[in-house]
Design a protein around this motif. Sequence first.
Motif, PDB file in Angstrom:
ATOM      1  N   LEU A   1       0.827  -1.208   0.000  1.00 18.61           N
ATOM      2  CA  LEU A   1       0.000   0.000   0.000  1.00 18.61           C
ATOM      3  C   LEU A   1       0.860   1.256   0.000  1.00 18.61           C
ATOM      4  N   VAL A   2       1.977   1.219   0.705  1.00 20.86           N
ATOM      5  CA  VAL A   2       2.900   2.357   0.682  1.00 20.86           C
ATOM      6  C   VAL A   2       3.427   2.582  -0.737  1.00 20.86           C
ATOM      7  N   LEU A   3       3.825   1.492  -1.388  1.00 14.19           N
ATOM      8  CA  LEU A   3       4.409   1.607  -2.728  1.00 14.19           C
ATOM      9  C   LEU A   3       3.365   1.907  -3.799  1.00 14.19           C
ATOM     10  N   ASP A   4       2.109   1.570  -3.525  1.00 16.56           N
ATOM     11  CA  ASP A   4       1.057   1.746  -4.525  1.00 16.56           C
ATOM     12  C   ASP A   4       0.810   3.207  -4.858  1.00 16.56           C
ATOM     13  N   THR A   5       1.300   4.105  -4.026  1.00 18.87           N
ATOM     14  CA  THR A   5       1.182   5.529  -4.331  1.00 18.87           C
ATOM     15  C   THR A   5       2.216   5.983  -5.353  1.00 18.87           C
ATOM     16  N   LEU A   6       3.232   5.151  -5.599  1.00 18.19           N
ATOM     17  CA  LEU A   6       4.345   5.524  -6.475  1.00 18.19           C
ATOM     18  C   LEU A   6       4.519   4.603  -7.673  1.00 18.19           C
ATOM     19  N   TYR A   7       4.095   3.356  -7.552  1.00 23.08           N
ATOM     20  CA  TYR A   7       4.323   2.333  -8.576  1.00 23.08           C
ATOM     21  C   TYR A   7       3.015   1.646  -8.942  1.00 23.08           C
ATOM     22  N   GLU A   8       3.055   0.944 -10.055  1.00 18.86           N
ATOM     23  CA  GLU A   8       2.014  -0.020 -10.387  1.00 18.86           C
ATOM     24  C   GLU A   8       2.407  -1.323  -9.696  1.00 18.86           C
ATOM     25  N   VAL A   9       1.718  -1.661  -8.617  1.00 22.81           N
ATOM     26  CA  VAL A   9       2.137  -2.748  -7.744  1.00 22.81           C
ATOM     27  C   VAL A   9       1.450  -4.054  -8.116  1.00 22.81           C
ATOM     28  N   THR A  10       2.231  -5.139  -8.131  1.00 21.01           N
ATOM     29  CA  THR A  10       1.710  -6.494  -8.245  1.00 21.01           C
ATOM     30  C   THR A  10       2.207  -7.293  -7.041  1.00 21.01           C
ATOM     31  N   LEU A  11       1.310  -8.019  -6.402  1.00 20.36           N
ATOM     32  CA  LEU A  11       1.672  -8.860  -5.269  1.00 20.36           C
ATOM     33  C   LEU A  11       2.091 -10.228  -5.795  1.00 20.36           C
ATOM     34  N   VAL A  12       3.219 -10.734  -5.315  1.00 18.43           N
ATOM     35  CA  VAL A  12       3.776 -11.980  -5.840  1.00 18.43           C
ATOM     36  C   VAL A  12       4.081 -12.931  -4.680  1.00 18.43           C
ATOM     37  N   THR A  13       3.383 -14.058  -4.653  1.00 15.52           N
ATOM     38  CA  THR A  13       3.666 -15.095  -3.662  1.00 15.52           C
ATOM     39  C   THR A  13       4.689 -16.064  -4.229  1.00 15.52           C
ATOM     40  N   ALA A  14       5.750 -16.295  -3.468  1.00 14.22           N
ATOM     41  CA  ALA A  14       6.796 -17.238  -3.869  1.00 14.22           C
ATOM     42  C   ALA A  14       6.504 -18.595  -3.239  1.00 14.22           C
ATOM     43  N   THR A  15       6.595 -19.663  -4.032  1.00  8.23           N
ATOM     44  CA  THR A  15       6.185 -20.974  -3.541  1.00  8.23           C
ATOM     45  C   THR A  15       7.138 -22.075  -3.998  1.00  8.23           C
ATOM     46  N   PHE A  16       7.298 -23.063  -3.132  1.00  6.41           N
ATOM     47  CA  PHE A  16       8.049 -24.262  -3.478  1.00  6.41           C
ATOM     48  C   PHE A  16       7.143 -25.335  -4.078  1.00  6.41           C
ATOM     49  N   GLY A  17       5.857 -25.040  -4.167  1.00  6.22           N
ATOM     50  CA  GLY A  17       4.932 -26.001  -4.760  1.00  6.22           C
ATOM     51  C   GLY A  17       4.632 -27.184  -3.874  1.00  6.22           C
ATOM     52  N   VAL A  18       4.677 -26.964  -2.572  1.00  5.48           N
ATOM     53  CA  VAL A  18       4.428 -28.072  -1.646  1.00  5.48           C
ATOM     54  C   VAL A  18       2.981 -28.521  -1.716  1.00  5.48           C
TER      55      VAL A  18
ATOM     56  N   PHE B   1      -2.232  -9.948  -8.713  1.00  3.97           N
ATOM     57  CA  PHE B   1      -1.512 -11.043  -8.050  1.00  3.97           C
ATOM     58  C   PHE B   1      -0.844 -11.956  -9.075  1.00  3.97           C
ATOM     59  N   GLU B   2       0.360 -12.404  -8.719  1.00  7.45           N
ATOM     60  CA  GLU B   2       1.058 -13.440  -9.474  1.00  7.45           C
ATOM     61  C   GLU B   2       1.767 -14.355  -8.476  1.00  7.45           C
ATOM     62  N   SER B   3       2.323 -15.456  -8.982  1.00  3.54           N
ATOM     63  CA  SER B   3       3.165 -16.309  -8.150  1.00  3.54           C
ATOM     64  C   SER B   3       4.462 -16.593  -8.890  1.00  3.54           C
ATOM     65  N   VAL B   4       5.488 -16.981  -8.133  1.00 10.72           N
ATOM     66  CA  VAL B   4       6.770 -17.328  -8.714  1.00 10.72           C
ATOM     67  C   VAL B   4       7.251 -18.613  -8.051  1.00 10.72           C
ATOM     68  N   ALA B   5       7.813 -19.518  -8.854  1.00 12.52           N
ATOM     69  CA  ALA B   5       8.258 -20.817  -8.349  1.00 12.52           C
ATOM     70  C   ALA B   5       9.685 -20.732  -7.828  1.00 12.52           C
ATOM     71  N   LEU B   6       9.885 -21.282  -6.635  1.00 11.77           N
ATOM     72  CA  LEU B   6      11.204 -21.345  -6.033  1.00 11.77           C
ATOM     73  C   LEU B   6      11.802 -22.739  -6.217  1.00 11.77           C
ATOM     74  N   ASP B   7      13.102 -22.848  -6.020  1.00 13.53           N
ATOM     75  CA  ASP B   7      13.840 -24.102  -6.163  1.00 13.53           C
ATOM     76  C   ASP B   7      13.619 -24.966  -4.927  1.00 13.53           C
ATOM     77  N   ARG B   8      13.029 -26.135  -5.123  1.00 14.90           N
ATOM     78  CA  ARG B   8      12.707 -27.007  -3.995  1.00 14.90           C
ATOM     79  C   ARG B   8      13.957 -27.444  -3.231  1.00 14.90           C
ATOM     80  N   THR B   9      15.111 -27.511  -3.892  1.00 10.34           N
ATOM     81  CA  THR B   9      16.325 -27.916  -3.190  1.00 10.34           C
ATOM     82  C   THR B   9      16.731 -26.885  -2.143  1.00 10.34           C
ATOM     83  N   VAL B  10      16.374 -25.618  -2.363  1.00 15.20           N
ATOM     84  CA  VAL B  10      16.660 -24.581  -1.379  1.00 15.20           C
ATOM     85  C   VAL B  10      15.827 -24.817  -0.121  1.00 15.20           C
TER      86      VAL B  10
END
Length: 208
Positions: A18-35, A64-73
Amino acid sequence: MDCAVLYSGGKDSTLAALVLDTLYEVTLVTATFGVGDVLREDDADSTDVVGNGRRAAEAVGLPFESVALDRTVAAAAVEQMVSDGYPRNGIQQVHEHAVETLAAESEFDAIADGTRRDDRVPTVDRPFAQSVEDRFGVDYLAPLSGFGRDAIDALVAERLRVESGPSESIPKADYETELRALLCAEHGDDAVADVFPEHTQSHVVGRK
């Protein structure tokens, strides 16, 4: 300009957005290992971390978007936590991996997170932030880095509707949810209780 905010569905990452939404076009991104579906399995409304992130994003009216993380991490982080007997270093490893992954795979002008001034973990120090910017040609932002706990709590109380409760019962979209599940699968329920102290988490359900 476009900014991606690493999003857990909690109050800190939402307030940062919300702070950044006053300055940028903000997209929320959940990072997931796909568990997968790892929370409240007996609840018909339960969903995976991406679904939890999407629902929170819809509740505050941001893309909203999501991004896949490396399961080995995640596997390495779990073993680190078991070795340490506490989650701090493992979560730090995962957060840095998420920041790097988002920076590498997105086409945003900037990436951000909800790390705060008083956080012990995760944090992003100046050398790491500079390294991310240099390697990936993206700006790293931490809009809450100057905010203390009281200031954040006051802003959240004024701006957001939040449900709170024990970490294991709140439908979050953060690393801890998947790390708990992996820890349980590899080392059993007792290991989760040994590694993760009892604490309260939040999930945003709307704006005020």
